[in-house]
Design a protein around this motif. Structure first.
Motif, PDB file in Angstrom:
ATOM      1  N   THR A   9       1.551   3.231   2.316  1.00  0.00           N
ATOM      2  CA  THR A   9       2.456   3.293   3.459  1.00  0.00           C
ATOM      3  C   THR A   9       3.782   2.601   3.123  1.00  0.00           C
ATOM      4  O   THR A   9       4.861   3.127   3.406  1.00  0.00           O
ATOM      5  CB  THR A   9       1.795   2.620   4.685  1.00  0.00           C
TER       6      THR A   9
ATOM      7  N   CYS B 256       0.840  -1.208   0.000  1.00  0.00           N
ATOM      8  CA  CYS B 256       0.000   0.000   0.000  1.00  0.00           C
ATOM      9  C   CYS B 256       0.864   1.244   0.000  1.00  0.00           C
ATOM     10  O   CYS B 256       2.086   1.177  -0.023  1.00  0.00           O
ATOM     11  CB  CYS B 256      -0.960  -0.009   1.183  1.00  0.00           C
TER      12      CYS B 256
ATOM     13  N   HIS C   4       2.718  -5.363   6.004  1.00  0.00           N
ATOM     14  CA  HIS C   4       1.778  -5.361   7.136  1.00  0.00           C
ATOM     15  C   HIS C   4       0.396  -5.851   6.725  1.00  0.00           C
ATOM     16  O   HIS C   4      -0.494  -5.936   7.551  1.00  0.00           O
ATOM     17  CB  HIS C   4       1.695  -3.957   7.762  1.00  0.00           C
TER      18      HIS C   4
HETATM   19 ZN    ZN Z   1      -1.436  -0.553   4.566  1.00  0.00          ZN
END
Ligand code: ZN
Ligand code: BGC
Length: 360
Positions: free
Chosen positions: A41, A39, A64
């Motif tokens: 992040t 993602c 994650h």
């Molecule tokens: Zn994420």
């Protein structure tokens, strides 16, 4: 074992070889990692703008958003068996006695900021062939969701938001008419948020930058939502065209978009912010109008980050429902890649939700 890690000191992101973890501790499970979603992040971390390795190490293993299979369990593990499919939560509690949130298992509401997050902040992630994890941080998923369960973590952001928003709206002592929801941003978090509102009977509008005649637009329409392109309609005109919104779910992380969307919010409406704007994003706003509207219309704006076990469980239930209601839409969110393409994938997005297949 192969792992994908960032080295902030050397400004490198690369595949490395790490020792396979040993036997699980009493309360731990040893996991074979199946898939890991990438993602924004992760991309920020690999551009060295966010995140940190654990103390005393020079690298952070990413990942994650994981789906894994239990291959061995510690002798005190109660709720898991070998072969189970699991999704780990992300955040681990701080150690302070005074942090009532972490002390009660709600580290997603940590009071001190000294939490860690696997694959993000001072804890190694799951972009490795194997990992160990305490059973209390693992949520079981049914086998029939195997091909989509990697979406549970990004979906948990929306289900945590939903759990809060629906609880708050119990304040309104009125029968609910057909509610309208506006989603800002057609990335995976936005689309999954749209699916949550759709499954709760909302009329859903997803507002994003891409043209209406695009694969994004088609995907949004495929599960019954309306796609509105920013190219066709400025947000400031949105209410005129579609009426006022009962709920806004912001998933773009751009302050101007978030603040402009307030003009679409109806009486007693809620605006939920999930995007994290960059530090250079410092739009100034005219607070007078915003405050007047908030007060005179009982409106509410709240931010939400991370998710606890209850939101993960809700995400699993929602995903089951989505797979019944609009399976093709869910499947078309995902593009899969081998681990060798990891470093390339972190440079820029390829599909809507890019997923690394670690093992099968
Ligand atoms: Zn994420
Ligand atoms: C993750 C959250 C995390 C947040 C901030 C997001 O990408 O999904 O679990 O709390 O980043 O680090």
């Amino acid at each position: 074992m192969k792992s994908l890690a960032v080295f902030p000191g050397k400004k490198e992101t690369k595949l490395i070889d790490l020792p396979v973890p040993g036997k699980p501790g009493h309360h731990e499970a040893k996991l074979k990692i199946l898939e890991v979603g990438i993602c924004g992040t992760d991309r920020e971390i690999s551009h060295f703008e966010y995140g940190a390795p654990p103390h005393g190490t020079d690298h952070l293993v990413l990942g994650h958003e994981a789906l894994a299979q239990v291959i061995e369990i510690g002798d005190h593990v109660q709720g898991l068996k070998v072969g189970d499919l699991v999704v780990p939560t992300v955040r681990r509690p701080c150690r302070h006695e005074r942090c009532l949130a972490c002390r009660s298992g709600r580290q997603d509401f940590c009071l001190t900021g000294d939490f860690t997050e696997r694959g993000i902040k001072q804890a190694q992630g799951f972009l490795s062939e194997y990992a160990l994890e305490d059973e209390s941080y693992l949520v079981r998923v049914p086998e029939k969701l195997r091909n989509v369960a990697v979406l549970v973590e990004p979906l948990s952001i929306a289900t945590k938001a939903g759990q809060q928003a629906f609880a708050i709206q119990e304040r309104i002592p009125l029968p609910q008419r057909h509610p309208r929801g506006l989603i800002l941003g057609a990335g995976p978090v936005g689309i999954l948020g749209g699916m949550v509102l759709q499954s709760h009977g909302f009329d859903v509008y997803i507002y994003s930058a891409e043209a209406s005649a695009s694969s994004k637009g088609d995907l949004v329409r495929s599960f019954g939502a309306t796609y509105v392109s920013a190219k066709d309609l400025p947000l400031t005109k949105f209410k005129q065209q579609y009426g006022s919104m009962d709920m806004i779910y912001e998933a773009v992380g751009i302050t101007k978009v978030a603040f402009e969307s307030f003009s679409t919010l109806g009486p007693n409406g809620i605006c939920i912010l999930t995007g994290i704007p960059g530090i250079s994003d410092t739009t100034s706003v005219e607070m007078g109008t915003i405050m007047r509207d908030l007060v005179l219309n009982n409106q509410l704006v709240f931010g939400t980050v991370n998710a606890g076990t209850a939101a993960f469980e809700s995400a699993i239930q929602h995903l089951e429902q989505f797979m019944f209601l609009f399976p093709e839409s869910v499947l078309s969110l995902m593009s899969h890649y081998p681990m060798s393409e990891g470093p390339e994938l972190l440079k820029g997005k390829k599909g809507i939700k890019d997923i690394i297949r670690v093992a099968s």
